[in-house]
Design a protein around this motif. Sequence first.
Motif, PDB file in Angstrom:
ATOM      1  N   UNK B 413     -16.368 -13.038 -20.529  1.00 10.55           N
ATOM      2  CA  UNK B 413     -15.301 -12.782 -19.542  1.00 10.55           C
ATOM      3  C   UNK B 413     -15.138 -13.949 -18.553  1.00 10.55           C
ATOM      4  N   UNK B 414     -16.230 -14.404 -17.889  1.00  8.73           N
ATOM      5  CA  UNK B 414     -16.052 -15.521 -16.955  1.00  8.73           C
ATOM      6  C   UNK B 414     -15.420 -16.757 -17.622  1.00  8.73           C
ATOM      7  N   UNK B 415     -15.816 -17.031 -18.872  1.00 10.58           N
ATOM      8  CA  UNK B 415     -15.318 -18.241 -19.542  1.00 10.58           C
ATOM      9  C   UNK B 415     -13.819 -18.174 -19.832  1.00 10.58           C
ATOM     10  N   UNK B 416     -13.263 -16.967 -19.876  1.00  9.02           N
ATOM     11  CA  UNK B 416     -11.850 -16.850 -20.233  1.00  9.02           C
ATOM     12  C   UNK B 416     -11.007 -16.356 -19.061  1.00  9.02           C
ATOM     13  N   UNK B 417     -11.599 -16.322 -17.860  1.00  9.97           N
ATOM     14  CA  UNK B 417     -10.858 -15.867 -16.676  1.00  9.97           C
ATOM     15  C   UNK B 417     -10.818 -16.985 -15.648  1.00  9.97           C
ATOM     16  N   UNK B 418      -9.748 -17.790 -15.644  1.00 12.33           N
ATOM     17  CA  UNK B 418      -9.680 -18.902 -14.692  1.00 12.33           C
ATOM     18  C   UNK B 418      -9.771 -18.395 -13.250  1.00 12.33           C
ATOM     19  N   UNK B 419     -10.530 -19.107 -12.435  1.00 12.02           N
ATOM     20  CA  UNK B 419     -10.616 -18.752 -11.016  1.00 12.02           C
ATOM     21  C   UNK B 419     -11.628 -17.678 -10.702  1.00 12.02           C
ATOM     22  N   UNK B 420     -12.367 -17.218 -11.711  1.00 10.66           N
ATOM     23  CA  UNK B 420     -13.389 -16.201 -11.463  1.00 10.66           C
ATOM     24  C   UNK B 420     -14.725 -16.905 -11.233  1.00 10.66           C
ATOM     25  N   UNK B 421     -15.213 -16.859 -10.004  1.00 10.04           N
ATOM     26  CA  UNK B 421     -16.443 -17.591  -9.665  1.00 10.04           C
ATOM     27  C   UNK B 421     -17.692 -16.865 -10.156  1.00 10.04           C
ATOM     28  N   UNK B 422     -18.660 -17.665 -10.596  1.00  7.99           N
ATOM     29  CA  UNK B 422     -19.956 -17.108 -10.985  1.00  7.99           C
ATOM     30  C   UNK B 422     -21.038 -17.840 -10.216  1.00  7.99           C
ATOM     31  N   UNK B 423     -22.240 -17.260 -10.185  1.00 10.70           N
ATOM     32  CA  UNK B 423     -23.356 -17.962  -9.545  1.00 10.70           C
ATOM     33  C   UNK B 423     -24.034 -18.849 -10.581  1.00 10.70           C
ATOM     34  N   UNK B 424     -25.149 -19.473 -10.189  1.00 12.07           N
ATOM     35  CA  UNK B 424     -25.721 -20.475 -11.096  1.00 12.07           C
ATOM     36  C   UNK B 424     -26.362 -19.859 -12.332  1.00 12.07           C
ATOM     37  N   UNK B 425     -26.547 -18.530 -12.340  1.00 10.98           N
ATOM     38  CA  UNK B 425     -27.075 -17.901 -13.553  1.00 10.98           C
ATOM     39  C   UNK B 425     -25.954 -17.319 -14.422  1.00 10.98           C
ATOM     40  N   UNK B 426     -24.717 -17.516 -13.986  1.00 12.27           N
ATOM     41  CA  UNK B 426     -23.590 -17.022 -14.773  1.00 12.27           C
ATOM     42  C   UNK B 426     -23.143 -15.619 -14.422  1.00 12.27           C
ATOM     43  N   UNK B 427     -23.797 -15.010 -13.429  1.00 14.56           N
ATOM     44  CA  UNK B 427     -23.351 -13.679 -13.008  1.00 14.56           C
ATOM     45  C   UNK B 427     -22.117 -13.817 -12.129  1.00 14.56           C
ATOM     46  N   UNK B 428     -21.262 -12.790 -12.158  1.00 15.84           N
ATOM     47  CA  UNK B 428     -20.020 -12.866 -11.406  1.00 15.84           C
ATOM     48  C   UNK B 428     -20.315 -12.761  -9.907  1.00 15.84           C
ATOM     49  N   UNK B 429     -19.752 -13.689  -9.144  1.00 19.39           N
ATOM     50  CA  UNK B 429     -19.970 -13.704  -7.703  1.00 19.39           C
ATOM     51  C   UNK B 429     -19.022 -12.721  -7.036  1.00 19.39           C
ATOM     52  N   UNK B 430     -19.567 -11.859  -6.164  1.00 16.51           N
ATOM     53  CA  UNK B 430     -18.720 -10.928  -5.421  1.00 16.51           C
ATOM     54  C   UNK B 430     -18.862 -11.237  -3.937  1.00 16.51           C
TER      55      UNK B 430
END
Lengths: 278, 475
Positions: B413-430
Amino acid sequence: MNEIKEAFWLSHQIVQMEIHAPDIADKRKAGQFVVLMTDERGERIPLTIVDSDVKKGTITIIFQVVGKTTTCLADMKKGDCLFSVLGPLGKPTEIENFGNVVCVGGGVGIGVIYPIARALKDAGNEVTSIIGARTKDILILESEMRAASNRLLVATDDGSYGFHGFVSQVLQSLIDEGERIDRVFAIGPVPMMRVICTVTRPFDIKTIVSLNPIMVDATGMCGACRVAVGGETKLACVDGPEFDGHQVDFDLLTDRLRMYYFQEKEAVESYRCRCNGK
Amino acid sequence: MNHTGADAMENKKKREIKSRQIMPEQDPLVRRSNFEEVPLGFTEEQAIIEASRCLHCKKPLCVSGCPVDVDIPGFIKLISEEKYMDAARAIKETNSLPAVCGRVCPQEAQCEKYCILGKKQDPVAIGRLERFAADYERNAGDIKIPEISENTGKKVAVVGAGPAGLTIAGDLVKKGHKVTIFEGLHKAGGVLIYGIPEFRLPKAIVDAEVEYLVRLGVEIRTNVVIGRGKTVDDLFEEGFNAVFLGVGAGAPVFMDIPGENLGGIYSANEYLTRSNLMKAYRFPEYDTPIALGKEVAVLGGGNVAMDSVRTALRLGANNAYIVYRRTEAEMPARGEEIHHAKEEGVKFKYLTAPIEYIGDDKGWVRQMRCIQMELGEPDDSGRRRPVPVPGSEFIIDVDMVVVAIGTMANPVVPATTPGLDTNRWGYIATRDETGETSRKGVYAGGDIVTGSATVILAMGAAKKAAKAIDEYLKR
């Protein structure tokens, strides 16, 4: 539910099927695959998407009857529904104008190489295709491959049609004749892909193979389909299914494909018994 | 304990508190070869006695320990009054999956940890009472459909039908939004279906919870992996007003040691998915095969490791080992799971780490080379770090291994959603507890935000996100 719109035998072991799956038909690209289940108790098996018809909302698959699921799938008829179809999965084939490309397809792998050859030709490549089978009767998609290629060469193991021998020998002679080859795509049984890579490696011709390890979820969750590429573990379902053949550990792939050899035999036998009992 | 006379008098005056009821269980020797549920649940009589133990504190601390704020004294009172259906409905006010939570929540670290009774004796068995009420309602077959608010005309896409997705779907549909869940697998339930075994959480219960959501009006579309084919952007284009990502931390973790790709070495995800989702334990009645290891090592010390090792026992292992690099004190699994595993005959090899696998000529694992560990200084997690003891290598004979050392973020999901920030482990940042992400209208919760955690924490995150999405849609 995904209804089977068309189903027919291409040879005595290979079936072509058109399945209603409009969302997949709409999005799929060459090289991608689906995971399907025939019924609720079925196994999830990956099959490459051979073609699609966006207007009709269908995808085409081609498979060889080898295990329980493919046996059962081949028994299904037009109008029957599959329990589930998931896709498109995997990375699409990297398609660009490489120049002169050779597409090698062996056995049921011809079905998989076909959409790739077509996409490569559409991208402006000069496409030579080499297809082969054990014998003439089981050679599939010859006319389709001819249309998708600038040149088609055929080989049969028994010499019943075309060159008497293996596709790898045909490729070897093209190289020996000094033809310029910019990239090779090879899809078929593991031993065939391995030999093709052996042929191209000394000439440093980049060779892409499509791997078919056992998968379960096929979305990067389980790791069943791990393969070793250039010494690194990759998941064929999300990192592949196509890889640089010169980097692939084919021994590992062969061993892992045999993991359930005895259970697979048992499943086919119990299925055949059930069917004969009907 | 040294009670003072006055204390004892005080207690006596209030009332006699009975001891915590013991839930009946299948005999360990019987259950180690079947897949039926291990604990059998309270009888009605037991439930009433257990409910009578509740002190009905004015400020119930147990509720503060519950990630979804269940009115614990309220539903317990209803049980003591034999109003079981009402009790179930009271729980469902804030917890949409009580039959699940009653079974798999770590109550000892949540509600029951804060129970005042627990200071002097055993706390009230809140989880078991929750399970009792939920089972009573389900078995009665009289599942009440709560009131649904008027249709708001807003559409929400929920990605992933696991604990977070099912929870938020229930909350938002009740608020009058149109909710569609997209699930990658062919069956809804997420980890409740593919991960947790039948003997700990019967699948019929999960099916009933999913069916309940469908009756509330939630649409569930299986076999859709958002990020492959359809993307988050496509969902907005299709007219969804908000998207919730509850996709879990689904990617397997291996140790990257020699021989790890040999046959017979599974990730816990694969082993459990084969057995639970695909029902390989019923092969050949079901088509999916699974290796039947006789000498099985499961690496890790969490609940997933316990689930794996107990599955291996049930599939006929002669020896099933937990191989863990620290000691029992550091094991993250629930005490109850460790206890159950021991009762069933699982052997524990502590302070042990594998360093290499050795296979046979068919590429199947036969041996595991291990090294002895000792505990050093505490690490970031506060647990003492295991350090290898030089020269302590030894061999364990195995014919199957399950690697249960955690999971990572699935990047689809993160790789195909432009503008969706993740942390350094790849988890979605909220941004905060609401689950708001860097993309407008996109919220996330559960393991894909926190990393591997529990069912109830994912549900708690989903409840907060539900509130935030509801407010966002009303703006």
